[in-house]
Design an enzyme around this catalytic site. Structure first.
Site, mmCIF file in Angstrom:
data_model
loop_
_atom_site.group_PDB
_atom_site.id
_atom_site.type_symbol
_atom_site.label_atom_id
_atom_site.label_comp_id
_atom_site.label_asym_id
_atom_site.label_seq_id
_atom_site.Cartn_x
_atom_site.Cartn_y
_atom_site.Cartn_z
ATOM 1 N N THR A 371 0.856 -1.188 0.000
ATOM 2 C CA THR A 371 0.000 0.000 0.000
ATOM 3 C C THR A 371 0.892 1.236 0.000
ATOM 4 O O THR A 371 1.543 1.533 1.001
ATOM 5 C CB THR A 371 -0.922 0.018 1.234
ATOM 6 O OG1 THR A 371 -1.740 -1.159 1.228
ATOM 7 C CG2 THR A 371 -1.813 1.255 1.220
ATOM 8 N N LYS A 446 -7.645 1.230 -2.611
ATOM 9 C CA LYS A 446 -7.165 0.765 -1.308
ATOM 10 C C LYS A 446 -7.210 1.883 -0.270
ATOM 11 O O LYS A 446 -7.588 1.657 0.894
ATOM 12 C CB LYS A 446 -5.734 0.236 -1.443
ATOM 13 C CG LYS A 446 -5.099 -0.215 -0.126
ATOM 14 C CD LYS A 446 -5.855 -1.370 0.493
ATOM 15 C CE LYS A 446 -5.324 -1.732 1.880
ATOM 16 N NZ LYS A 446 -3.974 -2.275 1.851
ATOM 17 N N LYS A 514 -1.361 6.896 8.309
ATOM 18 C CA LYS A 514 -0.732 7.231 7.022
ATOM 19 C C LYS A 514 -1.756 7.143 5.896
ATOM 20 O O LYS A 514 -1.829 8.028 5.022
ATOM 21 C CB LYS A 514 0.424 6.269 6.750
ATOM 22 C CG LYS A 514 1.079 6.422 5.380
ATOM 23 C CD LYS A 514 1.805 5.149 4.958
ATOM 24 C CE LYS A 514 0.829 4.030 4.635
ATOM 25 N NZ LYS A 514 1.462 2.823 4.091
#
Length: 544
Positions: A371, A446, A514
């Site tokens: 990711t 995502k 994040k």
């Protein structure tokens, strides 16, 4: 006396009548034969009994007191910290509500049968202080074949005879010199056991050493070349490589074995026809371990590379090959898959010395499942295609449990032919894959998924806290949510953890924050307000 027994059960285990002693009974009154609730990382508390340790199952290092526990129902064994133990009878009602399932009910039935049997005998027999699978000879590492030994946290793969991991435990063996180990394995027919279909267990070995085999300090370099080790053994090890007990890393591997063993019988995956293409895999962390093992288990030809070379040893034993560098991995395989921690790690693997670009060419392909931000993934895509290679981004929906079980969701974007070539890999790694078009769409999807998940978890946690402060039963709230439109594996799983008061980490908060931050950045680019996400992001910042 009868009334005193009924009202103060914890005192009966301690002659000390001090109130402080009673308050600390759960954390200091354990002994051989006690029935307990034992908690292992990433698992709900499970009914078990403190039993006599096996000689060859070494006690983990640490200052905290630990007990060797036999788990009912699953017939597993593990060392458990005293802090993670509670007496069975005192906490039966609360713990039983926090977990459900066929195997859990089987465990409850087994421990209740043991309690009934002991009541009939009116005492705890000496046999109750040892596991039913305790070796008759303490020097015997393997029990008789009629009594298969199980290890709750370290069961080797079975995989139809293809995957067998030998986990050695004797600390003395860990200190032997390389030549002595070679000699021992040459002459020991027991080495053949590691590839039998019946799982064989080993105890815990020592931690991987911080020094290399020649005694010098092992400097962590991004693309260090592992030292080759010759082998004279004729057993089951891959030719040209020598596996050493001191190189074994148990954390991620033991989680994989535990998750695989506890998969429901009705969730067995159909047989997968593995692609003939050679697969390279980079990144054997807690996510990558399960993914790589599932690829091997499905019959893929896998070559692995990891910055810490010693982590590759178990995968070599399971049937993989090991590359000496990232560029070497690209040369040996057709398609390279990476599962790394963040954008920086991905850039290092792709653009660094002896990296992916150094060996990329027209007949090679690269798939990244990390990711990362959209800028990084598009930059990597341009670099790979600039070398005439094929590229696919394929971030994953799911956490550690799904990676270990092979139930991830794959979000593919980029080269469609590469996506098609990887169908057998996707089947081994997950339950569903999606093709989303151009590179960048996988990262966007995502981020949005993780943004929604983070927001839900924050609100759910606040709701459970509010219910407690308002004097409501949290268990009732969870039951109501599970019967409503909000019902989901996320609510059910995290809710059980809250009720049990155990919070095993599955996805680090810093990574969640994040993703929230990157989702806000994406929203700014497309001019979409996200006030709720912004508030959740502030909560994450305050906690990290």
């Amino acid at each position: 006396m009868a009334e005193n027994k009924q009202s103060t059960p914890t005192k009966m285990k301690n002659s000390d009548e001090n109130p402080a002693s009673e308050a600390n009974a759960d954390q200091g009154a354990f002994k051989l034969g006690d029935l307990v609730w034992a908690k292992l990382s990433s698992f709900a508390p499970w009914p078990g009994r403190i039993v006599k340790p096996w000689k060859h199952v070494k006690k983990p290092q640490g200052k905290k007191s630990q007990f060797f526990v036999y788990f009912y129902g699953t017939e597993d064994h593990a060392w458990v910290k005293e802090d993670n133990l509670k007496h069975y009878a005192e906490h039966k009602e609360a713990m039983s509500k926090a977990h459900k399932g066929v195997k859990f009910n089987k465990a409850i039935t087994a421990i209740e049968e043991a309690i009934t049997e002991e009541k009939e005998k009116n005492k705890v027999s000496k046999a109750a202080t040892v596991s039913p699978y305790h070796p008759e000879d303490d020097d015997e590492i393997f029990p008789p074949k009629s009594k298969p030994m199980k290890d709750y946290s370290r069961e080797p793969l079975s995989g139809g005879g293809k995957l067998k991991l030998r986990l050695q435990s004797d600390e003395k063996d860990n200190k032997r010199k390389h030549k002595e180990v070679e000699k021992e394995e040459d002459s020991d027919p027991e080495n053949e056991r590691e590839f039998r279909s019946t799982p064989r267990k080993r105890g815990r070995g020592g931690r991987p050493p911080k020094t290399s085999t020649d005694g010098t300090s092992a400097a962590p370099r991004p693309f260090a070349t592992p030292k080759k080790r010759a082998t004279t053994g004729t057993g089951t090890h891959t030719p040209g490589r020598k596996s050493k007990a001191e190189s074994l890393s148990y954390l991620a591997l033991s989680l994989y074995n535990s998750y695989q063993k506890h998969l429901p019988d009705n969730e067995e995956k159909p047989e997968i026809k593995a692609t003939e293409k050679k697969i390279g895999f980079i990144g054997l962390g807690i996510m990558g371990t399960g993914m790589a093992m599932n690829l091997i288990k499905a019959g893929h030809k896998v070559t692995v590379w990891n910055r810490t070379a010693s982590k590759c040893e178990d995968f070599v034993k399971a049937g993989a090959s090991q590359a000496e560098s990232v560029s070497d991995l690209v040369k040996q395989t057709d398609i390279v898959i990476s599962m790394l921690s963040d954008s920086e790690a991905l850039r290092a693997v792709v653009f660094g010395e002896n990296g992916i670009l150094d060996a990329m060419q027209a007949d090679k392909a690269f798939v990244d499942m990390t990711t990362v931000d959209i800028g990084t993934i598009t930059g990597v895509s341009e670099a790979i295609t600039g070398k005439d290679g094929r590229f696919l981004e394929a971030p994953l929906v799911g956490s550690v449990q799904q990676a270990m079980e092979g139930s991830l969701v794959v979000l593919g974007a980029g080269d469609k032919t590469l996506y098609d070539d990887l169908q057998s890999c996707f089947e081994a790694l997950g339950k569903k894959s999606f093709y989303l078009g151009d590179v960048g769409n996988g990262a966007r999807m995502k981020l949005i998924n993780n943004m929604i998940t983070g927001s839900m978890m924050c609100c759910f946690g606040e709701g459970m806290s509010l219910a407690e402060k308002a004097g409501l039963n949290q268990s009732n709230l969870l039951d109501i949510l599970n019967l409503s439109m909000l019902s989901s594996p996320l609510i059910a799983g995290k809710g059980r953890a809250i009720l049990a008061g155990v919070f095993p980490p599955a996805f680090p908060l810093k990574f969640q924050q994040k993703d929230m931050r990157q989702a806000l950045s994406l929203a700014e680019q497309v001019d979409q307000p996200l006030p709720i996400t912004a508030a959740v992001n502030e909560v994450g910042i305050s906690k990290t």
